[in-house]
Design a protein around this motif. Sequence first.
Motif, PDB file in Angstrom:
ATOM      1  N   LYS A  92       0.624  -2.447 -12.932  1.00  0.00           N
ATOM      2  CA  LYS A  92       1.820  -3.160 -13.464  1.00  0.00           C
ATOM      3  C   LYS A  92       3.061  -2.857 -12.440  1.00  0.00           C
ATOM      4  O   LYS A  92       3.866  -3.828 -12.225  1.00  0.00           O
ATOM      5  CB  LYS A  92       2.199  -2.892 -14.830  1.00  0.00           C
ATOM      6  N   GLY A  93       3.188  -1.591 -12.248  1.00  0.00           N
ATOM      7  CA  GLY A  93       4.136  -1.236 -11.266  1.00  0.00           C
ATOM      8  C   GLY A  93       4.413  -1.986  -9.928  1.00  0.00           C
ATOM      9  O   GLY A  93       5.273  -2.382  -9.406  1.00  0.00           O
ATOM     10  N   ILE A  94       3.100  -1.995  -9.332  1.00  0.00           N
ATOM     11  CA  ILE A  94       3.122  -2.601  -8.031  1.00  0.00           C
ATOM     12  C   ILE A  94       3.310  -3.905  -8.100  1.00  0.00           C
ATOM     13  O   ILE A  94       3.876  -4.614  -7.194  1.00  0.00           O
ATOM     14  CB  ILE A  94       1.501  -2.304  -7.690  1.00  0.00           C
ATOM     15  N   LYS A  95       2.680  -4.676  -9.186  1.00  0.00           N
ATOM     16  CA  LYS A  95       2.888  -6.266  -9.174  1.00  0.00           C
ATOM     17  C   LYS A  95       4.563  -6.384  -9.690  1.00  0.00           C
ATOM     18  O   LYS A  95       4.868  -7.386  -8.963  1.00  0.00           O
ATOM     19  CB  LYS A  95       2.100  -6.617 -10.434  1.00  0.00           C
ATOM     20  N   LEU A  96       5.125  -5.693 -10.033  1.00  0.00           N
ATOM     21  CA  LEU A  96       6.490  -6.061 -10.665  1.00  0.00           C
ATOM     22  C   LEU A  96       7.351  -5.669  -9.411  1.00  0.00           C
ATOM     23  O   LEU A  96       8.300  -6.342  -9.111  1.00  0.00           O
ATOM     24  CB  LEU A  96       6.979  -5.069 -11.619  1.00  0.00           C
ATOM     25  N   LYS A  97       7.145  -4.862  -8.525  1.00  0.00           N
ATOM     26  CA  LYS A  97       7.782  -4.389  -7.244  1.00  0.00           C
ATOM     27  C   LYS A  97       7.643  -5.698  -6.500  1.00  0.00           C
ATOM     28  O   LYS A  97       8.707  -5.846  -5.799  1.00  0.00           O
ATOM     29  CB  LYS A  97       7.207  -3.310  -6.647  1.00  0.00           C
ATOM     30  N   TYR A  98       6.649  -6.275  -6.326  1.00  0.00           N
ATOM     31  CA  TYR A  98       6.596  -7.477  -5.108  1.00  0.00           C
ATOM     32  C   TYR A  98       6.397  -8.988  -6.176  1.00  0.00           C
ATOM     33  O   TYR A  98       6.092  -9.886  -5.518  1.00  0.00           O
ATOM     34  CB  TYR A  98       5.393  -7.320  -4.604  1.00  0.00           C
ATOM     35  N   TYR A 131       7.552 -13.468  -1.267  1.00  0.00           N
ATOM     36  CA  TYR A 131       6.533 -14.109  -0.416  1.00  0.00           C
ATOM     37  C   TYR A 131       5.771 -13.174   0.540  1.00  0.00           C
ATOM     38  O   TYR A 131       4.676 -13.306   0.572  1.00  0.00           O
ATOM     39  CB  TYR A 131       7.327 -15.064   0.581  1.00  0.00           C
ATOM     40  N   LEU A 132       6.222 -12.161   1.014  1.00  0.00           N
ATOM     41  CA  LEU A 132       5.611 -11.114   1.785  1.00  0.00           C
ATOM     42  C   LEU A 132       4.928 -10.045   1.150  1.00  0.00           C
ATOM     43  O   LEU A 132       3.793  -9.720   1.413  1.00  0.00           O
ATOM     44  CB  LEU A 132       6.684 -10.271   2.583  1.00  0.00           C
ATOM     45  N   GLY A 133       5.051 -10.040  -0.236  1.00  0.00           N
ATOM     46  CA  GLY A 133       4.453  -8.777  -0.911  1.00  0.00           C
ATOM     47  C   GLY A 133       4.239  -7.690  -0.381  1.00  0.00           C
ATOM     48  O   GLY A 133       5.157  -7.047   0.109  1.00  0.00           O
ATOM     49  N   TYR A 147       3.459   6.090  -4.859  1.00  0.00           N
ATOM     50  CA  TYR A 147       2.612   6.932  -3.774  1.00  0.00           C
ATOM     51  C   TYR A 147       1.573   6.139  -3.292  1.00  0.00           C
ATOM     52  O   TYR A 147       1.243   6.152  -2.052  1.00  0.00           O
ATOM     53  CB  TYR A 147       1.929   8.092  -4.785  1.00  0.00           C
ATOM     54  N   VAL A 148       1.092   5.034  -4.168  1.00  0.00           N
ATOM     55  CA  VAL A 148       0.005   4.104  -3.516  1.00  0.00           C
ATOM     56  C   VAL A 148       0.695   3.233  -2.478  1.00  0.00           C
ATOM     57  O   VAL A 148      -0.098   3.104  -1.351  1.00  0.00           O
ATOM     58  CB  VAL A 148      -0.637   3.437  -4.761  1.00  0.00           C
ATOM     59  N   ILE A 149       1.693   2.755  -2.597  1.00  0.00           N
ATOM     60  CA  ILE A 149       2.260   1.897  -1.844  1.00  0.00           C
ATOM     61  C   ILE A 149       2.843   2.513  -0.429  1.00  0.00           C
ATOM     62  O   ILE A 149       2.411   2.075   0.694  1.00  0.00           O
ATOM     63  CB  ILE A 149       3.760   1.263  -2.544  1.00  0.00           C
TER      64      ILE A 149
END
Length: 257
Positions: free
Chosen positions: A20-26, A30-32, A113-115
């Motif tokens: 959820k955190g990763i999806k909300l961040k991007y 458009y570049l994701g 950390y994943v990003i």
Amino acid sequence: MKHLKAFWKRKGLLWELVKKGIKLKYRRSYLGIIWSFLEPLMTTIVLTVVFGTLLGKGGRDFPLYVLCGRLLYSFYSSSTKSAAKSIRTNASMIKKVYVPKYLYPLSSILYNYVITGISLLVLIPLCIYCRQYPSLHMLYAFIPFALLFILTYGSGMILATVAVFFRDMEYLWDVLLMIIMYTSAIFYTPEKLLKSGYGWILKYNPMYCIIMNFRCAMMGEPLNLQYLLTAAMYGVVLSVIGTYIFYKKQDQFILAI
């Protein structure tokens, strides 16, 4: 063991919070995830031009030197700020459904950390450009990278607790992060400062210790064991303190959020 078993049972929920955190961040970007490569690379170009070309600092490997520090500091900065806001951001969920509260700051740190782990791939072409060709020695970079997570976890848990009761901590932390950035030798070489009477500012800064060891691994140089021990000590102590005060105060969060 009881707490470890409870944590293991909720690993699925933790993973969902991370996604959820990763999806909300991007979200609405458009570049994701591509921005994770472009942002540090563009920042490195600017810093290299300013400090490497205009001021005549560094050599051919200076861009790699800057990018290593930039990536690790960005993770620490974004993760701790996200952790500090995590309890208040999820206040509506905390009031409605029982979820172990430590999952919120932990997931904030994990998704960053994943990003950051994905962003490290940008180091590969830069290493080739700087003539630091991939080698087994670069695997040692995982040691300071792991210590960085421990340090960030400890800092994040403390901030998550304090920020619930003292909201100005988020603004104070921005100032402290700026101090940490300037004392971590991200875009300058520290030789003169280390030889001066103020060298202790760097030597006892765990972020500097982690960043320098990460750079050493990427550039084929031996790791500094003293710096590793310093960073490990800070990380463990902060993690123990952060976990303890979060556990002691978590039942009072609902009264303050």
